[in-house]
Design a protein around this motif. Structure first.
Motif, short mmCIF file in Angstrom:
data_model
loop_
_atom_site.label_atom_id
_atom_site.label_comp_id
_atom_site.label_asym_id
_atom_site.label_seq_id
_atom_site.Cartn_x
_atom_site.Cartn_y
_atom_site.Cartn_z
N ALA A 106 -56.75 -78.12 84.25
CA ALA A 106 -56.94 -79.06 83.13
C ALA A 106 -55.98 -78.76 81.97
O ALA A 106 -55.54 -79.69 81.28
CB ALA A 106 -58.38 -79.01 82.65
N SER A 107 -55.64 -77.48 81.79
CA SER A 107 -54.82 -77.13 80.63
C SER A 107 -53.40 -77.69 80.72
O SER A 107 -52.70 -77.76 79.70
CB SER A 107 -54.77 -75.61 80.47
OG SER A 107 -54.21 -75.04 81.61
N VAL A 108 -52.93 -78.08 81.92
CA VAL A 108 -51.58 -78.64 82.00
C VAL A 108 -51.58 -80.17 82.12
O VAL A 108 -50.52 -80.80 82.07
CB VAL A 108 -50.75 -78.05 83.17
CG1 VAL A 108 -50.48 -76.57 82.94
CG2 VAL A 108 -51.38 -78.30 84.52
N ILE A 109 -52.76 -80.76 82.29
CA ILE A 109 -52.83 -82.23 82.42
C ILE A 109 -52.79 -82.84 81.02
O ILE A 109 -53.52 -82.39 80.12
CB ILE A 109 -54.10 -82.66 83.17
CG1 ILE A 109 -54.11 -82.05 84.59
CG2 ILE A 109 -54.22 -84.17 83.24
CD1 ILE A 109 -55.38 -82.30 85.37
N LEU A 110 -51.94 -83.86 80.84
CA LEU A 110 -51.80 -84.46 79.50
C LEU A 110 -52.93 -85.49 79.31
O LEU A 110 -52.74 -86.69 79.38
CB LEU A 110 -50.42 -85.09 79.36
CG LEU A 110 -49.27 -84.07 79.47
CD1 LEU A 110 -47.93 -84.75 79.51
CD2 LEU A 110 -49.32 -83.05 78.34
N THR A 111 -54.13 -84.95 79.08
CA THR A 111 -55.34 -85.78 79.05
C THR A 111 -55.35 -86.76 77.87
O THR A 111 -56.01 -87.80 77.95
CB THR A 111 -56.60 -84.91 78.99
OG1 THR A 111 -56.44 -83.97 77.93
CG2 THR A 111 -56.81 -84.14 80.29
N SER A 112 -54.62 -86.44 76.80
CA SER A 112 -54.66 -87.32 75.63
C SER A 112 -53.98 -88.67 75.90
O SER A 112 -54.16 -89.62 75.15
CB SER A 112 -54.01 -86.65 74.42
OG SER A 112 -52.68 -86.35 74.75
N TYR A 113 -53.22 -88.76 76.99
CA TYR A 113 -52.59 -90.04 77.36
C TYR A 113 -53.62 -91.05 77.87
O TYR A 113 -53.34 -92.24 77.92
CB TYR A 113 -51.55 -89.83 78.47
CG TYR A 113 -50.26 -89.19 78.07
CD1 TYR A 113 -50.15 -88.43 76.91
CD2 TYR A 113 -49.12 -89.32 78.87
CE1 TYR A 113 -48.95 -87.83 76.56
CE2 TYR A 113 -47.92 -88.71 78.52
CZ TYR A 113 -47.85 -87.97 77.36
OH TYR A 113 -46.67 -87.37 77.03
N PHE A 114 -54.77 -90.56 78.29
CA PHE A 114 -55.74 -91.46 78.95
C PHE A 114 -57.15 -91.31 78.37
O PHE A 114 -58.06 -90.81 79.05
CB PHE A 114 -55.77 -91.19 80.46
CG PHE A 114 -54.42 -91.26 81.10
CD1 PHE A 114 -53.82 -92.49 81.34
CD2 PHE A 114 -53.73 -90.10 81.43
CE1 PHE A 114 -52.56 -92.54 81.92
CE2 PHE A 114 -52.47 -90.16 81.99
CZ PHE A 114 -51.88 -91.38 82.24
N PRO A 115 -57.33 -91.73 77.10
CA PRO A 115 -58.65 -91.60 76.50
C PRO A 115 -59.70 -92.37 77.29
O PRO A 115 -59.38 -93.38 77.94
CB PRO A 115 -58.49 -92.15 75.09
CG PRO A 115 -57.17 -92.80 75.04
CD PRO A 115 -56.36 -92.34 76.19
N ARG A 116 -60.92 -91.91 77.26
CA ARG A 116 -62.09 -92.57 77.88
C ARG A 116 -62.01 -92.63 79.40
O ARG A 116 -62.73 -93.41 80.01
CB ARG A 116 -62.28 -94.00 77.34
CG ARG A 116 -62.55 -94.08 75.86
CD ARG A 116 -62.68 -95.52 75.42
NE ARG A 116 -62.73 -95.61 73.97
CZ ARG A 116 -63.82 -95.40 73.26
NH1 ARG A 116 -64.95 -95.13 73.84
NH2 ARG A 116 -63.78 -95.48 71.93
N SER A 117 -61.11 -91.90 80.01
CA SER A 117 -61.01 -92.00 81.47
C SER A 117 -61.28 -90.64 82.13
O SER A 117 -61.53 -89.65 81.46
CB SER A 117 -59.65 -92.56 81.87
OG SER A 117 -58.66 -91.69 81.42
N VAL A 118 -61.21 -90.64 83.45
CA VAL A 118 -61.47 -89.40 84.19
C VAL A 118 -60.41 -89.21 85.28
O VAL A 118 -59.95 -90.19 85.89
CB VAL A 118 -62.89 -89.41 84.82
CG1 VAL A 118 -63.09 -90.58 85.76
CG2 VAL A 118 -63.18 -88.10 85.56
#
Ligand code: UDP
Length: 244
Positions: A106-118
């Motif tokens: 998870a620490s390398v995935i750019l999660t902020s690009y996809f708010p509200r998703s999984v």
């Protein structure tokens, strides 16, 4: 017979490896049609498949995060993957492996690009021979890239252990079962550690050597992961670029 020498013969391990040698690795990418990204990996006698779905809508919706995507990881061992049939379904061990593996990626995935998703990651162990969590992380990392999930880099993972007083890379089942310690790690290409666990006992110096050895192993695995992805995507991209 001196029992201390039973895991080594002429300086080599029971499967003929040097102490600092990984088991053979085979990686296939894009093996599942209905997943967004997928990967099959063999690390020695481990056979593991990873499937990635997403980024997609979160269900149940109350798990949504407004500023980023959440990452879920399910590690599962098939009943037929081990010598003694494993009872199907999750257990303490699979929850633990899922948790640490999720955190490793998870620490390398750019999660902020996809708010509200999984981003959902499923790892199925088809055959186990020690090192399934590390094989799962390697497969999941390639499957994430195959799904086109933006990441800071690939994650590579392997363990080092202590057997008959020697520090060895990538312990197989016999070494893991009868060895004195097991240290699985996961790492970014830049050397940042995203998973570090330890089972057993090591002195400070042994721990340092095990960590260094596992890091070298991760670098070698990274090269294989990278090559497989480059091969796959360069062959897909080639005809299009010819037409352009
Ligand atoms: N194992 C098993 N039955 C189980 C759990 C594990 O036979 O219910 C075996 C399997 O080969 C596994 C090895 O023990 O790979 C080491 O398990 P560990 O918990 O250290 O995790 P791993 O090294 O697979 O990440």
């Amino acid at each position: 017979m001196d029992e201390k020498l039973s895991f080594f013969k002429d300086g080599l391990r029971l499967d003929g490896r040097r102490p600092d040698e990984l088991r053979p690795i085979k990686i296939e990418v894009g093996v599942l049609e209905r997943a967004d990204g997928s990967c099959y990996i063999e690390m020695g006698d481990n056979k593991v498949i990873a499937a990635v779905y997403g980024p997609r809508e979160v269900h149940p919706r109350h798990l949504q995060e407004v500023t980023r995507a959440i990452v879920r990881y399910r590690y599962n061992m098939a009943s037929f993957s081990v010598e003694e049939r494993k009872r199907p379904g999750p257990d303490r061990r699979s929850y633990e492996v899922s948790k640490v593996s999720r955190e490793a990626l998870a620490s390398v995935i750019l999660t902020s690009y996809f708010p509200r998703s999984v981003v959902d990651i499923f790892v199925e162990v088809l055959q186990a021979d020690a090192g399934t969590r590390t094989a799962g992380i390697n497969a999941a990392s390639v499957a994430l890239a195959d799904a086109g999930i933006p990441m800071k880099g690939l994650i590579s993972s392997c363990a080092a252990g202590k057997v008959d007083g020697e520090i060895v890379l990538d312990p197989m089942k016999a070494e893991d079962n009868f060895g004195e310690a097991d240290v699985p790690i996961a790492m970014t290409p830049g050397g940042e550690i995203t998973l570090l666990q330890m089972d057993g006992r090591l002195s400070r110096d042994e721990f340092r050597r095990a960590l260094e050895l596992a890091k070298v192993g991760c670098q070698q695995i990274y090269e294989v992961q990278r090559r497989v992805l480059v091969d796959r995507y360069s062959s897909i991209a080639a005809p299009e670029s010819c037409e352009a």
